[in-house]
Design an enzyme around this catalytic site. Structure first.
Site, PDB file in Angstrom:
ATOM      1  CG  ASN A  38      -0.385  -0.151   2.498  1.00  0.00           C
ATOM      2  OD1 ASN A  38       0.752  -0.606   2.634  1.00  0.00           O
ATOM      3  ND2 ASN A  38      -1.115   0.238   3.528  1.00  0.00           N
ATOM      4  CD  GLU A  41       4.087  -0.726  13.231  1.00  0.00           C
ATOM      5  OE1 GLU A  41       2.838  -0.675  13.354  1.00  0.00           O
ATOM      6  OE2 GLU A  41       4.855  -0.052  13.939  1.00  0.00           O
ATOM      7  CB  CYS A  61      -2.257  -0.193   8.300  1.00  0.00           C
ATOM      8  SG  CYS A  61      -1.102   1.158   8.550  1.00  0.00           S
TER       9      CYS A  61
HETATM   10  P1  NAD Z   1       0.658  -9.463   3.525  1.00  0.00           P
HETATM   11  O1  NAD Z   1       0.740  -9.851   4.946  1.00  0.00           O
HETATM   12  O2  NAD Z   1      -0.040 -10.340   2.574  1.00  0.00           O
HETATM   13  O3  NAD Z   1       2.119  -9.270   2.906  1.00  0.00           O
HETATM   14  C1  NAD Z   1       3.049  -8.379   3.472  1.00  0.00           C
HETATM   15  C2  NAD Z   1       4.445  -8.825   3.080  1.00  0.00           C
HETATM   16  O4  NAD Z   1       4.717 -10.089   3.690  1.00  0.00           O
HETATM   17  C3  NAD Z   1       4.659  -9.038   1.580  1.00  0.00           C
HETATM   18  O5  NAD Z   1       5.959  -8.595   1.240  1.00  0.00           O
HETATM   19  C4  NAD Z   1       4.544 -10.544   1.442  1.00  0.00           C
HETATM   20  O6  NAD Z   1       5.215 -11.065   0.314  1.00  0.00           O
HETATM   21  C5  NAD Z   1       5.204 -11.005   2.722  1.00  0.00           C
HETATM   22  N1  NAD Z   1       4.830 -12.359   3.167  1.00  0.00           N
HETATM   23  C6  NAD Z   1       3.742 -13.080   2.837  1.00  0.00           C
HETATM   24  N2  NAD Z   1       3.756 -14.277   3.461  1.00  0.00           N
HETATM   25  C7  NAD Z   1       4.872 -14.295   4.229  1.00  0.00           C
HETATM   26  C8  NAD Z   1       5.424 -15.235   5.145  1.00  0.00           C
HETATM   27  N3  NAD Z   1       4.828 -16.396   5.399  1.00  0.00           N
HETATM   28  N4  NAD Z   1       6.568 -14.897   5.790  1.00  0.00           N
HETATM   29  C9  NAD Z   1       7.162 -13.716   5.572  1.00  0.00           C
HETATM   30  N5  NAD Z   1       6.693 -12.784   4.699  1.00  0.00           N
HETATM   31  C10 NAD Z   1       5.553 -13.082   4.041  1.00  0.00           C
HETATM   32  O7  NAD Z   1       0.039  -7.996   3.533  1.00  0.00           O
HETATM   33  P2  NAD Z   1      -0.341  -7.080   2.279  1.00  0.00           P
HETATM   34  O8  NAD Z   1      -1.593  -7.616   1.677  1.00  0.00           O
HETATM   35  O9  NAD Z   1       0.847  -6.866   1.415  1.00  0.00           O
HETATM   36  O10 NAD Z   1      -0.627  -5.673   3.004  1.00  0.00           O
HETATM   37  C11 NAD Z   1      -1.870  -5.322   3.503  1.00  0.00           C
HETATM   38  C12 NAD Z   1      -1.892  -5.492   5.009  1.00  0.00           C
HETATM   39  O11 NAD Z   1      -0.814  -4.761   5.597  1.00  0.00           O
HETATM   40  C13 NAD Z   1      -3.143  -4.930   5.612  1.00  0.00           C
HETATM   41  O12 NAD Z   1      -3.622  -5.806   6.604  1.00  0.00           O
HETATM   42  C14 NAD Z   1      -2.675  -3.632   6.243  1.00  0.00           C
HETATM   43  O13 NAD Z   1      -3.487  -3.173   7.296  1.00  0.00           O
HETATM   44  C15 NAD Z   1      -1.314  -3.994   6.689  1.00  0.00           C
HETATM   45  N6  NAD Z   1      -0.483  -2.794   6.901  1.00  0.00           N
HETATM   46  C16 NAD Z   1      -0.113  -2.450   8.178  1.00  0.00           C
HETATM   47  C17 NAD Z   1       0.614  -1.284   8.401  1.00  0.00           C
HETATM   48  C18 NAD Z   1       1.045  -0.856   9.797  1.00  0.00           C
HETATM   49  O14 NAD Z   1       1.964  -0.049   9.901  1.00  0.00           O
HETATM   50  N7  NAD Z   1       0.435  -1.341  10.856  1.00  0.00           N
HETATM   51  C19 NAD Z   1       0.959  -0.474   7.323  1.00  0.00           C
HETATM   52  C20 NAD Z   1       0.558  -0.864   6.043  1.00  0.00           C
HETATM   53  C21 NAD Z   1      -0.159  -2.035   5.844  1.00  0.00           C
END
Ligand code: NAD
Length: 481
Positions: free
Chosen positions: A144, A240, A274
């Site tokens: 995002n 996060e 998020c």
């Molecule tokens: P996601 O959890 O699907 O993926 C995030 C990252 O993790 C990607 O780079 C992905 O390739 C990697 N990943 C996936 N499986 C993994 C594993 N088993 N081990 C290690 N890495 C792995 O999330 P997304 O769909 O990319 O992002 C959206 C989510 O992120 C939403 O829930 C949003 O709220 C959250 N988010 C949180 C914050 C915060 O600061 N709290 C900020 C932005 C987004």
């Protein structure tokens, strides 16, 4: 083959294989990204480990390098912003702001002083507490805000003396790869490495024996997997994760004024934030007026390709998320909710969805209980502030929330009762490099930003210098007396 490269040990590293990156405004693949092999990941971690001892030893160099990194990023806005828009979908102006924020974060941490604390200075001893780097950091980011969130990790990790291997989301790898490639000109080899690949690559990283810390931003579901994977060798983690932010409007708020702020806080980045507003609680007395004003904003905002300068909102970033938003809105409508505006995917190529305001909806509906992460907002009425607070807090999420009122002191009393990492009064999404950001409950572990975020890339060391003639101090003296 790919025009994009990974950065490993200071070198551009081409792929053994690639994967396609889709422009969400068209739904078509527009570029190929490198698919990092296991051997290449090993090489990245080995390079980061080799660079650590020299990098940790010269704080002055680290500060100068972070300032130089900021300059490189600022000089690269015209390269990075269009690339970010093309892979992420956000309007070009917002993409430029993201690159700018990445530079600002580098500058902030370059200048952040955290002097050692002296906790005893007397005839017995001089005792101070210092912070030491952890080693190699594995940084994993979502799609995002690929660049901003990368530098929330990179800047403090590097200032603290760690070295980094970063992996962006497979949906938005290119702007991070390009930024890290451009930054190599001001970085010693191996200090900052970038690899790209699918979710499996993230799992390899959290399992890998080299990194001592995983800094992860993403979903709750993946965050739990990261915590499990990091546990066997006790890697430190900062997580996060997702949110389901509530905004509570009090009955003295002007409906037009409040709708403007709520719309901005909910639809920024097309709701893919998020800490976006994901549920709104409005007192019965002004419910109709607030809904009408929100619907006016939602129906008049220009949605389009982010490269079109008139677009205020772009597409949803990727097909799975697009399908999820469609499913959640359809589920709400079939449960009896009304879309006062929007409610459908747009009839054009790409992943466009109409900005949607939902009424006649309550807890127990998926789009209220879960994180929708898209341009659809449930607006619910309440009859007592206690009821609104109870409903706002009745969730496993706890990222952030806001309270809106003509009387900020009255709002502060309500805000104080929200169970989340950040509460805003009369605004939402106000973030800054010096302000800690993190979640309660399932929204995360630890924080980013400010001295609190910096300390998560360190461990504490107590340095005890005895000043007694015989070297016997409080605890040791008792053993021999
Ligand atoms: P996601 O959890 O699907 O993926 C995030 C990252 O993790 C990607 O780079 C992905 O390739 C990697 N990943 C996936 N499986 C993994 C594993 N088993 N081990 C290690 N890495 C792995 O999330 P997304 O769909 O990319 O992002 C959206 C989510 O992120 C939403 O829930 C949003 O709220 C959250 N988010 C949180 C914050 C915060 O600061 N709290 C900020 C932005 C987004």
């Amino acid at each position: 083959m790919s025009e994009f490269v990974m950065s490993i040990g200071g070198d551009p590293v081409g792929p053994e294989s690639t994967f396609g990156v889709i422009n969400p405004s068209t739904g078509e693949v527009f570029a190929q990204a490198p698919e990092c092999s296991k051997d290449q990941l090993d090489a990245a971690f080995t390079s980061a480990q080799s660079a650590f001892s020299s990098w940790r030893s010269d704080e002055d160099q680290r500060r100068k390098t972070l300032l130089a990194m900021a300059d490189v990023l600022l000089a690269s806005i015209d390269t990075l912003a269009p690339l970010l828009t093309t892979e992420q979908g956000k309007p070009l102006n917002d993409a430029g702001v993201e690159v700018f924020a990445a530079a600002i974060w580098c500058q902030y941490f370059a200048n952040l002083e955290t002097p050692p604390q002296v906790i005893q200075d007397d005839a017995d001893a001089l005792v101070h507490v210092v912070r030491r780097p952890l080693g190699v950091v594995a940084a994993i980011t979502p799609w995002n805000f690929p660049l901003t969130l990368a530098f929330w990790k990179i800047a403090p990790a590097l200032l603290a003396g760690n070295t980094v291997v970063i992996k962006p989301s497979p949906f938005t790898p290119l702007s991070t790869l390009k930024a890290v490639e451009l930054l190599q000109e001001v970085l010693p080899a191996g200090v900052l490495n970038a690899v790209s690949g699918g979710d499996q690559l993230g799992a390899w990283m959290t399992n890998h024996p080299v990194p001592r810390k995983v800094s992860f931003t993403g979903s709750v579901e993946t965050g739990k997997k990261v915590a499990q994977s990091a546990a066997p060798d006790l890697k430190r983690v900062t997580l996060e994760l997702g949110g389901n932010d509530a905004a509570i409007i009090l009955d003295d708020a002007d409906p037009q004024w409040v709708a403007k702020g709520i719309f901005a806080g909910a639809f920024n980045n097309n709701g893919q934030v998020c800490s976006a507003i994901k549920r709104v609680y409005v007192p019965d007395e002004i419910y109709g007026e607030v809904v009408d004003a929100l619907a006016d904003f939602a129906s008049s905002v220009k949605v389009g390709d982010g490269l079109d300068p008139t677009s205020k909102l772009g597409p949803i970033n990727n097909a799975p998320q697009y399908e999820r938003v469609k499913m959640l809105v359809a589920d709400a409508l079939s449960s009896g909710a009304t879309a006062v505006t929007g409610g459908h995917a747009m009839d054009r190529p790409g992943y466009f969805f109409e900005p949607t305001i939902l009424t006649g909806i309550a807890e127990g509906t998926r789009i209220v209980d879960e994180e929708q992460f898209g341009p659809a907002l449930p607006v619910m009425s309440y009859s007592s502030v206690d009821d609104a607070l109870e409903r706002a807090n009745a969730t496993t999420f706890g990222l952030s929330g806001s309270v809106w009122s003509a009387d900020p002191d009255r709002a502060a009393v309500v805000a104080n009762q929200l169970e989340c990492g950040t509460v805003w009064i009369n605004t939402h999404l106000a973030l800054a490099p010096n302000q800690p950001f993190g979640g309660c409950k399932w929204s995360g572990i630890g924080v980013e930003n400010g001295p609190w975020g910096l300390s998560e890339f360190t461990e504490v060391q107590a340095v005890y210098r005895s000043r007694t003639d015989d070297g016997l101090n409080i605890s040791t003296a008792g053993l021999v007396s």
